[in-house]
Design an enzyme around this catalytic site. Structure first.
Site, PDB file in Angstrom:
ATOM      1  N   GLY A  56       0.848  -1.192   0.000  1.00  0.00           N
ATOM      2  CA  GLY A  56       0.000   0.000   0.000  1.00  0.00           C
ATOM      3  C   GLY A  56       0.874   1.229   0.000  1.00  0.00           C
ATOM      4  O   GLY A  56       2.067   1.148   0.324  1.00  0.00           O
ATOM      5  N   CYS A  83       5.303  -6.163   1.607  1.00  0.00           N
ATOM      6  CA  CYS A  83       5.627  -4.732   1.518  1.00  0.00           C
ATOM      7  C   CYS A  83       4.968  -3.960   2.668  1.00  0.00           C
ATOM      8  O   CYS A  83       5.321  -4.170   3.821  1.00  0.00           O
ATOM      9  CB  CYS A  83       5.251  -4.204   0.132  1.00  0.00           C
ATOM     10  SG  CYS A  83       6.023  -2.617  -0.208  1.00  0.00           S
ATOM     11  N   TYR A  84       3.979  -3.109   2.377  1.00  0.00           N
ATOM     12  CA  TYR A  84       3.292  -2.392   3.466  1.00  0.00           C
ATOM     13  C   TYR A  84       2.779  -3.396   4.497  1.00  0.00           C
ATOM     14  O   TYR A  84       2.857  -3.162   5.707  1.00  0.00           O
ATOM     15  CB  TYR A  84       2.117  -1.598   2.882  1.00  0.00           C
ATOM     16  CG  TYR A  84       1.357  -0.752   3.881  1.00  0.00           C
ATOM     17  CD1 TYR A  84       1.783   0.527   4.202  1.00  0.00           C
ATOM     18  CD2 TYR A  84       0.196  -1.232   4.492  1.00  0.00           C
ATOM     19  CE1 TYR A  84       1.090   1.306   5.116  1.00  0.00           C
ATOM     20  CE2 TYR A  84      -0.505  -0.468   5.401  1.00  0.00           C
ATOM     21  CZ  TYR A  84      -0.062   0.805   5.706  1.00  0.00           C
ATOM     22  OH  TYR A  84      -0.757   1.578   6.601  1.00  0.00           O
ATOM     23  N   HIS A 174       8.270  -7.894  -3.395  1.00  0.00           N
ATOM     24  CA  HIS A 174       6.995  -8.357  -3.974  1.00  0.00           C
ATOM     25  C   HIS A 174       7.167  -9.728  -4.632  1.00  0.00           C
ATOM     26  O   HIS A 174       7.552  -9.803  -5.798  1.00  0.00           O
ATOM     27  CB  HIS A 174       6.503  -7.338  -5.012  1.00  0.00           C
ATOM     28  CG  HIS A 174       6.021  -6.074  -4.390  1.00  0.00           C
ATOM     29  ND1 HIS A 174       4.732  -5.907  -3.943  1.00  0.00           N
ATOM     30  CD2 HIS A 174       6.673  -4.916  -4.101  1.00  0.00           C
ATOM     31  CE1 HIS A 174       4.599  -4.705  -3.414  1.00  0.00           C
ATOM     32  NE2 HIS A 174       5.768  -4.083  -3.493  1.00  0.00           N
ATOM     33  N   GLU A 176       4.921 -11.571  -5.719  1.00  0.00           N
ATOM     34  CA  GLU A 176       3.876 -11.791  -6.732  1.00  0.00           C
ATOM     35  C   GLU A 176       4.282 -11.281  -8.114  1.00  0.00           C
ATOM     36  O   GLU A 176       3.700 -11.651  -9.126  1.00  0.00           O
ATOM     37  CB  GLU A 176       2.561 -11.127  -6.291  1.00  0.00           C
ATOM     38  CG  GLU A 176       2.519  -9.592  -6.307  1.00  0.00           C
ATOM     39  CD  GLU A 176       3.157  -8.933  -5.084  1.00  0.00           C
ATOM     40  OE1 GLU A 176       3.951  -9.604  -4.388  1.00  0.00           O
ATOM     41  OE2 GLU A 176       2.886  -7.746  -4.831  1.00  0.00           O
ATOM     42  N   SER A 228     -19.964  -9.350 -28.098  1.00  0.00           N
ATOM     43  CA  SER A 228     -19.242  -8.787 -29.245  1.00  0.00           C
ATOM     44  C   SER A 228     -18.607  -9.892 -30.080  1.00  0.00           C
ATOM     45  O   SER A 228     -18.151  -9.654 -31.178  1.00  0.00           O
ATOM     46  CB  SER A 228     -18.142  -7.862 -28.743  1.00  0.00           C
ATOM     47  OG  SER A 228     -17.134  -8.643 -28.126  1.00  0.00           O
ATOM     48  N   GLY A 230     -15.941 -11.222 -29.028  1.00  0.00           N
ATOM     49  CA  GLY A 230     -14.587 -11.257 -28.468  1.00  0.00           C
ATOM     50  C   GLY A 230     -14.540 -12.260 -27.315  1.00  0.00           C
ATOM     51  O   GLY A 230     -15.572 -12.774 -26.880  1.00  0.00           O
ATOM     52  N   ASP A 232     -13.800 -11.988 -24.049  1.00  0.00           N
ATOM     53  CA  ASP A 232     -14.346 -11.681 -22.729  1.00  0.00           C
ATOM     54  C   ASP A 232     -15.868 -11.787 -22.681  1.00  0.00           C
ATOM     55  O   ASP A 232     -16.424 -12.438 -21.799  1.00  0.00           O
ATOM     56  CB  ASP A 232     -13.917 -10.273 -22.283  1.00  0.00           C
ATOM     57  CG  ASP A 232     -12.409 -10.101 -22.347  1.00  0.00           C
ATOM     58  OD1 ASP A 232     -11.713 -11.127 -22.432  1.00  0.00           O
ATOM     59  OD2 ASP A 232     -11.940  -8.953 -22.331  1.00  0.00           O
ATOM     60  N   LYS A 375      -6.456 -12.162 -18.407  1.00  0.00           N
ATOM     61  CA  LYS A 375      -6.836 -12.666 -19.733  1.00  0.00           C
ATOM     62  C   LYS A 375      -6.595 -14.168 -19.883  1.00  0.00           C
ATOM     63  O   LYS A 375      -7.454 -14.893 -20.376  1.00  0.00           O
ATOM     64  CB  LYS A 375      -6.034 -11.908 -20.798  1.00  0.00           C
ATOM     65  CG  LYS A 375      -6.526 -12.104 -22.201  1.00  0.00           C
ATOM     66  CD  LYS A 375      -7.753 -11.272 -22.431  1.00  0.00           C
ATOM     67  CE  LYS A 375      -8.249 -11.253 -23.832  1.00  0.00           C
ATOM     68  NZ  LYS A 375      -9.333 -10.269 -23.985  1.00  0.00           N
TER      69      LYS A 375
END
Ligand code: XMP
Length: 519
Positions: A56, A83-84, A174, A176, A228, A230, A232, A375
């Site tokens: 954060g 981190c934070y 980090h 991740e 659409s 697409g 998603d 994605k």
């Protein structure tokens, strides 16, 4: 919370919270993100296997900074602070966190200490020396009692600390972020070792959970989705169809600016003959769009017209349906980030952002069942739901479609040319074995006509531009090297098979200075 094996990510405002959740899912563990204000009592009720505190932007020692009570660390649930989150753990448990004169940012050499960590350490099997990703100014100067320092960098003497007895772990860097070379080992150690997770969660479990949640939320309501074609919106349609079947209506607007055969392909999957239980409405609106676009050559104007017309058509169709309770959208996590409202605000993405949300449609709520997914996760979900591979791995395609791939004004004839040329280009790329998954590949129509000779006659025809770019984030891109043979075959086929074209260019422009699309 219905999963037996859940890890909770508490959000302290860090930009990587979804990436953390994604890493947890990659380890086969179900994960939920909650605001840092979630009470210890509520957490106890939820009884997660583990808790992860995100990074954060604040300083833990400043008044009003996001914080947590000591009881969070006394629940007997393993905690990993990042981190934070690591500084907060130190601060709340009596360690010392201060502003450091030297901040660390980016790739940083990490030294694990001792070099052979204990079996129950989250540093187990992490190389004595590796690279991590740092981004901090404050740091831990003294660890709380019971803690041991488990890693350092040249600048930061406490890059990681842990109290294995209480199963409290903290990393300043980090894990991740993919720049942290051995970050996944740390997640696995935490999840499988400290939390005792089995790692058996799969995408199919995501489907189960989402279907159950969607059913609960939607009840007997009606859902409208703008499809659409697409990836998603198609995956969102498949998921919603699994949850509420015919309470879902998908409106698919063919604006006449789609790729060759695309509209029929979408109908084959979602229409009457397809495998999905839903109401599918196809609107063939090409003529309407061409009429509105006639003679317009300014790119922004074209985009606006396409967007506005799209909304009109979609709204008209929606109104025919009568009362709609929910508007569903295929928003995925990167869309949430890009629009800068990652902290839970509703993000409106209508049909590939064509033109915003139809604001005069009356509905109770927007549903975005994919908003937590990246994605590639959406793609594997699509396959799991039974969507064809071809659709799931479709090339990205802009909302305004071929409208931004035809320089200058748009006519049905130009659309035909670009559709045909594009189909040939994609076929030949496939044939040449070029991996198009790493970028965007398409044909566009330049507004240039030039003199040529075909047979014995003079021609005065269009020039097609082929474009192939490699990109990770679509913010920058560079031209893809395509074998000369493949390009020549494309040129021969396009000029030979597509009437109205007598020249083919390969567009070498990178982004910047160019954009990926031509307009
Ligand atoms: P540009 O041309 O800006 O494209 O370099 C970057 C990426 O965005 C896509 N794109 C759009 N997508 N609506 C969309 O949904 C749009 O209006 C739009 N314009 C560009 C483009 O295809 C590429 O992937």
């Amino acid at each position: 919370m219905n999963n037996a094996e859940t890890v909770i990510v508490l959000d302290f405002g860090g930009q990587y919270k979804q990436l953390i959740a994604r890493r947890v899912r990659e380890c086969g563990v179900y994960c939920e993100i909650h605001p840092y204000t979630l009470s210890a009592d509520r957490i106890r009720e939820m009884s997660p296997k583990g808790i992860i505190l995100t990074g954060g932007p604040n300083s833990v020692y400043e008044e009003g900074s996001p914080s947590c009570g000591r009881e969070l660390f006394e629940l007997g649930i393993p905690v990993l602070g990042i981190c934070y989150g690591s500084q907060l753990m130190a601060h709340v448990l009596g360690g010392e966190v201060r502003h450091a004169d030297v901040s660390e940012y980016g790739h940083t050499e990490l030294y694990v200490m001792p070099e052979d960590p204990a079996d129950s350490s989250i540093m187990k099997d992490v190389s004595g020396r590796s690279v991590c990703w740092m981004s901090h100014t404050d740091r831990i100067f003294a660890v709380p009692s019971g803690f041991e320092t488990t890693a350092r960098t040249d600048v930061c003497p406490v890059a990681a600390m842990e109290d294995r007895e209480r199963k409290l772990f903290a990393v300043q860097f980090h894990p991740e972020v993919e720049h942290t070379e051995e970050g996944m080992k740390i997640f696995r150690n935490f999840l499988y070792g400290a939390c005792g997770c089995s790692g058996s969660w799969k995408m199919s479990s995501f489907i189960e959970t989402s279907v159950r949640d969607l059913k609960e939320k939607i009840g007997t309501g009606q859902v409208l989705l703008g499809l659409s074609g697409g990836v998603d919106s198609s995956v969102a349609a498949a998921l919603l169809s699994r949850a509420v079947g015919r309470q879902l209506t998908c409106v698919f607007v063919d604006h006449g600016l789609l790729r060759k055969n695309e509209a029929d392909e979408v109908e084959a999957v979602f229409g009457k003959e397809g495998d999905f239980d839903l109401n599918f409405v196809r609107v063939n609106a090409a003529e309407r769009f061409y009429l509105k676009l006639a003679g317009v050559s300014d790119p922004e104007m074209k985009r606006k017209i396409i967007g506005a017309e799209f909304i009109s058509v979609f709204t008209e169709e929606a109104k025919k349906l009568g009362k709609v309770d929910f508007l569903a959208q295929g928003t995925i996590y990167p869309d949430v980030v890009e629009s800068g409202t990652g902290n839970g605000g509703a993000v409106i993405k209508s049909h590939h952002n064509v033109g915003g949300l139809p604001d005069h449609l009356d509905f109770k709520e927007v549903i975005e069942p994919l908003r937590m997914l990246f994605k590639d996760e959406v793609r594997s979900l699509g396959l799991e739901l039974g969507l064809p591979r071809k659709l799931v791995y479709r090339q990205p395609f802009p909302g305004p479609g071929l409208g931004v791939r035809i320089v200058g004004d748009i006519t049905a004839e130009k659309v035909r040319i670009v559709q045909e040329a594009d189909a040939i280009f994609r076929q030949e790329l496939d044939r040449a074995g070029i991996d198009t998954g790493k970028g965007q590949f398409f044909a566009a129509l330049t507004n240039m006509r030039s003199v040529g000779v075909m047979g014995d006659g003079r021609t005065y025809d269009y020039a097609v531009a082929l474009r192939g770019v490699l990109t990770n984030d679509f913010m920058t891109a560079s031209a893809c090297e395509i074998p000369w043979d493949a390009l020549q075959t494309c040129m021969n086929r396009i000029i030979g098979e597509v009437g109205g074209v007598n020249r083919v260019f390969y567009d070498l422009t990178s982004k910047p200075p160019g954009t990926i699309e031509l307009e």
